[in-house]
Design a protein around this motif. Structure first.
Motif, PDB file in Angstrom:
ATOM      1  N   LEU A 197      -8.831  11.795  16.611  1.00  0.00           N
ATOM      2  CA  LEU A 197      -8.737  12.451  15.539  1.00  0.00           C
ATOM      3  C   LEU A 197      -9.507  13.628  15.570  1.00  0.00           C
ATOM      4  O   LEU A 197     -10.580  13.934  15.822  1.00  0.00           O
ATOM      5  N   LEU A 218      -3.908  14.018  15.132  1.00  0.00           N
ATOM      6  CA  LEU A 218      -4.005  12.575  15.487  1.00  0.00           C
ATOM      7  C   LEU A 218      -3.285  12.399  16.840  1.00  0.00           C
ATOM      8  O   LEU A 218      -2.032  12.090  16.590  1.00  0.00           O
ATOM      9  N   ASN A 256       2.590  10.999  11.914  1.00  0.00           N
ATOM     10  CA  ASN A 256       2.204  10.651  10.541  1.00  0.00           C
ATOM     11  C   ASN A 256       1.951  12.008   9.729  1.00  0.00           C
ATOM     12  O   ASN A 256       1.091  12.915  10.234  1.00  0.00           O
ATOM     13  N   THR A 299      -4.919  11.572   7.935  1.00  0.00           N
ATOM     14  CA  THR A 299      -5.506  10.418   8.177  1.00  0.00           C
ATOM     15  C   THR A 299      -7.170  10.495   8.039  1.00  0.00           C
ATOM     16  O   THR A 299      -7.457  11.413   8.691  1.00  0.00           O
ATOM     17  N   PHE A 318      -9.414   5.181  10.785  1.00  0.00           N
ATOM     18  CA  PHE A 318      -8.412   4.498  11.642  1.00  0.00           C
ATOM     19  C   PHE A 318      -8.994   3.373  12.281  1.00  0.00           C
ATOM     20  O   PHE A 318     -10.303   3.413  12.823  1.00  0.00           O
ATOM     21  N   CYS A 369      -4.242   3.143   9.602  1.00  0.00           N
ATOM     22  CA  CYS A 369      -4.695   4.474   9.124  1.00  0.00           C
ATOM     23  C   CYS A 369      -4.870   4.421   7.768  1.00  0.00           C
ATOM     24  O   CYS A 369      -4.053   4.146   6.982  1.00  0.00           O
ATOM     25  N   THR A 376      -4.843   6.807   4.825  1.00  0.00           N
ATOM     26  CA  THR A 376      -4.450   8.166   4.546  1.00  0.00           C
ATOM     27  C   THR A 376      -4.751   8.681   3.283  1.00  0.00           C
ATOM     28  O   THR A 376      -4.739   7.831   2.107  1.00  0.00           O
TER      29      THR A 376
END
Length: 191
Positions: A25, A36, A60, A64, A67, A78, A80
């Motif tokens: 990340l 990510l 995605n 996020t 995770f 994740c 989010t």
């Protein structure tokens, strides 16, 4: 040593329990950067191997904020920010914030299937948002939302401890789902 991935800003990463992949990340809100990324291939994570493995963005669009790898290394859970996207980071830059009272949502990326599944939105406790989320990579060995069989996860909200089976596991969503009212913390033990 070898270079696998150019990085920008703050970086947090985990290597899967079986050492076959890593998730990275990266975020730099000053310039509006967020990514990510998955790195697959055990030899890619071996500094003595020239192989760089398979490197790709995890699909995605939501932001996020934390995770965790599943114990069987086939999935990543994740956390989010509901209603916040990668594009928000780009457009708002240094004014972008995820507040303590933000709605959150769980998503699970399944590596073998290459798909992301979303679960219910919820409001986490401010304590969880303040204590665990900013430091999730430091607590990665302590707080474990995954069940040992990698088929469900738990989390705490103001209503208590919630257990959620994965979509597509032996149990359907709703079956095996429960809430333990009054709980303030929950984690699975590692096998």
């Amino acid at each position: 040593t070898k270079k696998l991935l150019p990085i920008k800003g703050q970086v947090q990463f985990f290597v899967s329990p079986d050492s076959s992949k890593a998730v990275v990340l990266q975020e730099d809100i000053n310039i509006g950067h967020y990514s990510l990324t998955a790195i697959e291939g055990e030899s890619a994570l071996d500094p003595s191997s020239p192989d760089k493995g398979n490197i790709y963005e995890i699909p995605n669009d939501k932001l996020t904020v934390a995770f965790w790898f599943s114990p069987d290394s086939t999935k990543v859970l994740c956390l989010t920010a509901a209603g916040k996207s990668r594009e928000d980071v780009k457009s708002q830059k240094s004014t972008f914030r995820v507040g303590l009272n933000s709605d959150m949502q769980w998503s699970v990326f399944n590596f073998p299937l290459g798909e992301m599944r979303e679960y219910d939105q919820f409001k986490p406790t401010p304590y969880f948002m303040k204590t665990y989320v900013p430091f999730f990579s430091q607590y990665g060995q302590v707080y474990n939302p995954w069940a040992p069989d990698s088929r469900s996860f738990i989390y705490v909200t103001n209503t208590g401890l919630n257990h959620t089976p994965l979509v597509g596991s032996k149990h359907s969503v709703g079956e095996g789902k429960w809430t333990n009212q009054g709980a303030t913390f929950g984690t699975w033990s590692r096998m």
